[in-house]
Design a protein around this motif. Structure first.
Motif, PDB file in Angstrom:
ATOM      1  N   GLN A 268       0.825  -1.210   0.000  1.00 54.05           N
ATOM      2  CA  GLN A 268       0.000   0.000   0.000  1.00 54.05           C
ATOM      3  C   GLN A 268       0.861   1.263   0.000  1.00 54.05           C
ATOM      4  OE1 GLN A 268      -2.332  -1.117   3.526  1.00 54.05           O
ATOM      5  NE2 GLN A 268      -4.203  -1.009   2.254  1.00 54.05           N
ATOM      6  N   ILE A 269       1.979   1.220   0.749  1.00 50.44           N
ATOM      7  CA  ILE A 269       2.879   2.378   0.796  1.00 50.44           C
ATOM      8  C   ILE A 269       3.516   2.576  -0.590  1.00 50.44           C
ATOM      9  CG2 ILE A 269       4.929   3.374   1.883  1.00 50.44           C
ATOM     10  CD1 ILE A 269       2.442   3.188   3.639  1.00 50.44           C
ATOM     11  N   LYS A 270       3.906   1.477  -1.253  1.00 49.26           N
ATOM     12  CA  LYS A 270       4.466   1.605  -2.605  1.00 49.26           C
ATOM     13  C   LYS A 270       3.462   2.270  -3.529  1.00 49.26           C
ATOM     14  CE  LYS A 270       7.545  -2.435  -2.581  1.00 49.26           C
ATOM     15  NZ  LYS A 270       7.806  -3.783  -3.195  1.00 49.26           N
ATOM     16  N   GLY A 271       2.174   1.896  -3.409  1.00 49.45           N
ATOM     17  CA  GLY A 271       1.156   2.479  -4.259  1.00 49.45           C
ATOM     18  C   GLY A 271       0.972   3.970  -3.971  1.00 49.45           C
ATOM     19  N   LEU A 272       0.993   4.342  -2.706  1.00 45.47           N
ATOM     20  CA  LEU A 272       0.840   5.755  -2.348  1.00 45.47           C
ATOM     21  C   LEU A 272       1.997   6.571  -2.897  1.00 45.47           C
ATOM     22  CD1 LEU A 272      -0.434   5.455   1.343  1.00 45.47           C
ATOM     23  CD2 LEU A 272      -1.760   6.097  -0.675  1.00 45.47           C
ATOM     24  N   ILE A 273       3.225   6.039  -2.838  1.00 49.14           N
ATOM     25  CA  ILE A 273       4.388   6.773  -3.352  1.00 49.14           C
ATOM     26  C   ILE A 273       4.281   6.909  -4.862  1.00 49.14           C
ATOM     27  CG2 ILE A 273       6.891   6.662  -3.657  1.00 49.14           C
ATOM     28  CD1 ILE A 273       7.056   5.308  -0.922  1.00 49.14           C
ATOM     29  N   ALA A 274       3.836   5.834  -5.499  1.00 44.62           N
ATOM     30  CA  ALA A 274       3.735   5.883  -6.958  1.00 44.62           C
ATOM     31  C   ALA A 274       2.679   6.871  -7.407  1.00 44.62           C
ATOM     32  CB  ALA A 274       3.440   4.484  -7.513  1.00 44.62           C
ATOM     33  N   GLN A 275       1.612   7.083  -6.603  1.00 46.20           N
ATOM     34  CA  GLN A 275       0.507   7.963  -6.998  1.00 46.20           C
ATOM     35  C   GLN A 275       0.701   9.406  -6.551  1.00 46.20           C
ATOM     36  OE1 GLN A 275      -2.940   6.126  -5.310  1.00 46.20           O
ATOM     37  NE2 GLN A 275      -2.603   4.168  -6.367  1.00 46.20           N
ATOM     38  N   ASP A 276       1.758   9.686  -5.802  1.00 46.48           N
ATOM     39  CA  ASP A 276       1.964  11.046  -5.274  1.00 46.48           C
ATOM     40  C   ASP A 276       2.411  11.954  -6.408  1.00 46.48           C
ATOM     41  OD1 ASP A 276       2.615  13.359  -3.932  1.00 46.48           O
ATOM     42  OD2 ASP A 276       3.506  12.321  -2.222  1.00 46.48           O
ATOM     43  N   PRO A 277       1.572  12.960  -6.768  1.00 41.39           N
ATOM     44  CA  PRO A 277       1.938  13.809  -7.899  1.00 41.39           C
ATOM     45  C   PRO A 277       3.027  14.818  -7.553  1.00 41.39           C
ATOM     46  CG  PRO A 277      -0.125  14.534  -6.938  1.00 41.39           C
ATOM     47  CD  PRO A 277       0.258  13.285  -6.222  1.00 41.39           C
ATOM     48  N   GLU A 278       3.326  14.987  -6.265  1.00 43.26           N
ATOM     49  CA  GLU A 278       4.310  15.990  -5.882  1.00 43.26           C
ATOM     50  C   GLU A 278       5.740  15.462  -5.955  1.00 43.26           C
ATOM     51  OE1 GLU A 278       3.356  17.440  -2.042  1.00 43.26           O
ATOM     52  OE2 GLU A 278       1.423  18.306  -2.655  1.00 43.26           O
ATOM     53  N   LEU A 279       5.917  14.154  -6.206  1.00 42.16           N
ATOM     54  CA  LEU A 279       7.252  13.572  -6.231  1.00 42.16           C
ATOM     55  C   LEU A 279       7.775  13.477  -7.669  1.00 42.16           C
ATOM     56  CD1 LEU A 279       6.901  10.647  -3.638  1.00 42.16           C
ATOM     57  CD2 LEU A 279       8.046  12.844  -3.311  1.00 42.16           C
ATOM     58  N   SER A 280       9.030  13.825  -7.833  1.00 42.94           N
ATOM     59  CA  SER A 280       9.701  13.605  -9.125  1.00 42.94           C
ATOM     60  C   SER A 280      10.129  12.135  -9.194  1.00 42.94           C
ATOM     61  CB  SER A 280      10.924  14.527  -9.253  1.00 42.94           C
ATOM     62  OG  SER A 280      11.903  14.183  -8.272  1.00 42.94           O
ATOM     63  N   PRO A 281      10.482  11.624 -10.386  1.00 43.28           N
ATOM     64  CA  PRO A 281      10.932  10.233 -10.475  1.00 43.28           C
ATOM     65  C   PRO A 281      12.128   9.943  -9.574  1.00 43.28           C
ATOM     66  CG  PRO A 281      10.372  11.049 -12.643  1.00 43.28           C
ATOM     67  CD  PRO A 281      10.307  12.229 -11.710  1.00 43.28           C
ATOM     68  N   ALA A 282      13.039  10.923  -9.449  1.00 41.93           N
ATOM     69  CA  ALA A 282      14.228  10.686  -8.609  1.00 41.93           C
ATOM     70  C   ALA A 282      13.826  10.617  -7.149  1.00 41.93           C
ATOM     71  CB  ALA A 282      15.248  11.808  -8.838  1.00 41.93           C
ATOM     72  N   ASP A 283      12.936  11.527  -6.745  1.00 44.97           N
ATOM     73  CA  ASP A 283      12.497  11.504  -5.349  1.00 44.97           C
ATOM     74  C   ASP A 283      11.709  10.228  -5.058  1.00 44.97           C
ATOM     75  OD1 ASP A 283      13.641  13.934  -4.724  1.00 44.97           O
ATOM     76  OD2 ASP A 283      11.813  15.095  -5.162  1.00 44.97           O
ATOM     77  N   ARG A 284      10.910   9.785  -6.024  1.00 47.58           N
ATOM     78  CA  ARG A 284      10.105   8.598  -5.807  1.00 47.58           C
ATOM     79  C   ARG A 284      10.997   7.382  -5.614  1.00 47.58           C
ATOM     80  NH1 ARG A 284       7.170   9.349  -9.816  1.00 47.58           N
ATOM     81  NH2 ARG A 284       5.427  10.370  -8.728  1.00 47.58           N
ATOM     82  N   GLN A 285      12.076   7.328  -6.432  1.00 52.46           N
ATOM     83  CA  GLN A 285      13.004   6.206  -6.299  1.00 52.46           C
ATOM     84  C   GLN A 285      13.724   6.246  -4.967  1.00 52.46           C
ATOM     85  OE1 GLN A 285      13.301   3.558  -8.441  1.00 52.46           O
ATOM     86  NE2 GLN A 285      14.577   2.715  -6.779  1.00 52.46           N
ATOM     87  N   LYS A 286      14.050   7.477  -4.553  1.00 52.30           N
ATOM     88  CA  LYS A 286      14.734   7.633  -3.262  1.00 52.30           C
ATOM     89  C   LYS A 286      13.862   7.128  -2.118  1.00 52.30           C
ATOM     90  CE  LYS A 286      17.123  11.098  -0.491  1.00 52.30           C
ATOM     91  NZ  LYS A 286      17.500  12.544  -0.399  1.00 52.30           N
ATOM     92  N   MET A 287      12.540   7.408  -2.202  1.00 53.46           N
ATOM     93  CA  MET A 287      11.617   6.967  -1.167  1.00 53.46           C
ATOM     94  C   MET A 287      11.480   5.445  -1.165  1.00 53.46           C
ATOM     95  SD  MET A 287      11.072   9.710   0.262  1.00 53.46           S
ATOM     96  CE  MET A 287      11.342  11.441  -0.153  1.00 53.46           C
ATOM     97  N   LEU A 288      11.493   4.869  -2.388  1.00 53.71           N
ATOM     98  CA  LEU A 288      11.379   3.414  -2.476  1.00 53.71           C
ATOM     99  C   LEU A 288      12.613   2.730  -1.932  1.00 53.71           C
ATOM    100  CD1 LEU A 288       9.664   3.031  -5.990  1.00 53.71           C
ATOM    101  CD2 LEU A 288       8.631   2.681  -3.726  1.00 53.71           C
TER     102      LEU A 288
END
Length: 594
Positions: free
Chosen positions: A517-537
């Motif tokens: 569920q957390i992975k899905g929330l990060i993937a759907q967050d429009p405020e994150l750039s691809p680099a930030d999203r990868q960093k969160m993952l």
């Protein structure tokens, strides 16, 4: 003094009426006094005799009778003894003697009136604390002893009085004693005029008093009431105290009243005033120890006051509310008699609660219009005196619902972010902390929009659900989530949201968001750039913990739940995401260069 009496013999006799008048004056002053009388009085002192007479007689062998003036005699002494039967009456045995000089300047002149008496008679005394005037009548032997003739004893009378000034209980100064003296003598054969004494005896000296006892001081009683002013039904304590009673006797008490029933046989008693009308009432105590002079009584009065009912006024704040709103009812009451007051309230519609000087009117379910609130007050009497006052609360109808699109917009705006907390915040020691600035801004916006939404949907509630990350015991996490929802609720109430429109739930470690569920929330967050999203993952475990430290907000009317959008770009992001938590604010993240 002798020369004056020689030239004016009538003056001495003229003094007697004045002396009697003086004695009468003292008698009237002393009549109201009751001084103790002695049994015996012994008087001794100086005596002066003025005969106011001519002696007529014939000497043996003389061819012609002889007449000569009897002169006053300053050489004398007197004494008397009196037995007192009571306070004012006694019998006196009196004696005095006035001796001559033994010389006669002329053969036909008698220089001195040698005179003595032994008399007996009644004495009436008017005793006072300081002085004791008296009058007397004495009858007895009067002996006249002129120089040229033989001594003659005759029955004579003395009538007069005097004034004693008390020096002590046993000694008095006899300031003066004046007696009119009357007796007749004959010195010669029949045909020669008799010698008629119509004179005055004046004395002064000391009077000694013996025996007798002071009469016992009569007993007295004093009554007191406490209190002296009451309202009907209140108790009054009556107390009697006695003085000068025989200490060997037992004093018995009896009570009676005027217009009020009083019972008891003790020194104190209680008076029941139940049912008495306003007015003045008297009570009397009789104290009796038996024997002579063993009785005394006293009285006292108390007042039953006119009772006054309490007064009250009340008001509503606010005076107008929307349907479902509340108004505070304020009462201002007082008792003119200073009684304790009890409050109660009734309302023509809605629900009212409270039993003090304030109450709360809840208009939930009431129709638009006026609600009459009655404020009642009663004092602590039995039965109580009461008073009432009314106030009006205007219930306004709810505003017309906005167009459907506007309600949809409000409901959409209310679907806000969930509120996120630092690790282990708020603490038990500081339950009012733990809410970072970014999350407070979200709640402030929610409060503003929700209050606007209530105007159209007054039945709406917000449901606050608290969560914690899986670390910690079940008990610890349960308490932690309770503090999180209470902190969120307190903030909303402080910003004007009605407390009764907020419901709270504490889930502890239940209903956890999973890793997927957390992975899905990060993937759907429009405020994150691809680099930030990868960093969160790459730090997925930290993100799972951070996303479970939250309070979700649900709207009861639609079931809409707040969006779980983690504030990655918030200034306090580092503090929120840290698995260790902390009170220090994180450094401000710089915006990426473009």
């Amino acid at each position: 003094m002798s020369s004056q009496l020689k030239s004016h013999p009538g003056r001495v006799l003229a003094m007697l009426p004045a002396m009697v008048a003086v004695l009468c004056m003292f008698a009237s002053l002393a009549a109201a006094q009751d001084q103790p009388a002695p049994k015996w009085e012994l008087y001794g002192g100086y005596s002066y005799f003025y005969p106011h007479a001519d002696v007529h007689g014939q000497l043996p062998g003389a061819l012609l009778p002889l007449s000569s003036r009897l002169e006053s005699n300053p050489r004398g002494a007197g004494a008397s003894i009196t037995y007192d039967f009571n306070n004012w009456f006694g019998l006196t045995l009196d004696t005095s003697t006035h001796w001559g000089s033994g010389e006669s300047t002329l053969p036909h002149r008698i220089d001195d009136a040698a005179f003595s008496n032994l008399s007996f008679g009644p004495k009436v005394t008017f005793r006072h604390e300081r002085f004791a005037p008296f009058v007397e009548v004495l009858v007895g032997d009067h002996r006249l002893m002129p120089d040229a003739f033989h001594d003659v004893d005759k029955l004579g009378v003395m009538l007069g009085g005097g004034l004693d000034v008390n020096l002590s209980r046993h000694v008095a100064l006899r300031l003066f004693r004046a007696d009119f003296v009357a007796s007749n003598y004959r010195y010669g054969p029949p045909g020669i005029a008799s010698t008629d004494i119509r004179g005055v005896r004046l004395q002064a000296g000391l009077n000694f008093m013996f025996g007798g006892e002071r009469p016992p001081t009569p007993p007295t009683a004093a009554c007191s009431l406490q209190p002296t002013e009451v309202f009907a039904g209140e108790s009054v304590t009556a107390t009697a105290s006695g003085s000068n009673f025989n200490p060997k006797r037992t004093v018995k008490y009896s009570w009676n009243g005027t217009g009020v029933k009083v019972t008891g046989n003790d020194a104190s008693t209680q008076i029941d005033t139940t049912g008495l009308q306003p007015g003045s009432y008297g009570v009397t105590a009789n104290l009796n120890a038996g024997g002579k002079n063993g009785f005394a009584s006293c009285s006292a009065r108390f007042t039953v006051k006119e009772p006054h009912p309490p007064v009250i006024s009340c008001s509503a704040n606010p005076a107008s509310v929307r349907t479902g709103g509340t108004s505070t009812i304020n009462s201002n009451a007082s008792s003119p008699d200073g009684r304790r007051l009890t409050y109660s309230y009734t309302a023509s519609a809605g629900d009212i609660s409270g039993n003090g000087d304030t109450a709360t009117l809840n208009t939930r379910g009431a129709q638009p219009g006026h609600i009459t609130v009655t404020c009642n007050v009663g004092d602590d009497r039995n039965p109580p005196l009461t008073a009432s006052s009314t106030t009006i609360v205007n219930v306004e109808p709810p505003p017309p619902p906005p167009p459907a699109p506007e309600i949809k917009q409000l409901e959409a705006r209310l679907a806000l972010h969930s509120i996120y907390f630092q690790t282990a915040r708020p603490t038990a020691e500081n339950p009012g902390g733990g809410l970072l600035d970014s999350q407070a801004d979200i709640l402030e916006t929610l409060a503003k929009d929700y209050k606007n939404y209530l105007k159209y949907k007054p039945e709406a509630h917000l449901i606050l659900g608290g969560h914690a990350d899986p670390r910690g015991s079940e008990e610890y996490n349960k308490a932690l989530t309770e503090r999180r929802v209470e902190r969120t609720k307190t903030f909303l109430v402080e910003h004007g949201v009605p407390a009764d429109h907020l419901d709270t739930r504490s889930f502890g470690k239940e209903d956890q968001l999973t890793t997927d569920q957390i992975k899905g929330l990060i993937a759907q967050d429009p405020e994150l750039s691809p680099a930030d999203r990868q960093k969160m993952l790459n730090n997925l475990q930290v993100m799972v913990l951070a996303n479970n430290r939250r309070v979700d907000v649900t709207l009861s009317t639609t079931g809409q739940q707040s969006t779980r959008l983690y504030p990655f770009n918030a200034k306090d992001f580092l503090a929120l995401i840290s698995p260790k938590g902390g009170e220090k604010k994180p450094p401000v993240r710089k915006a990426p260069k473009r």
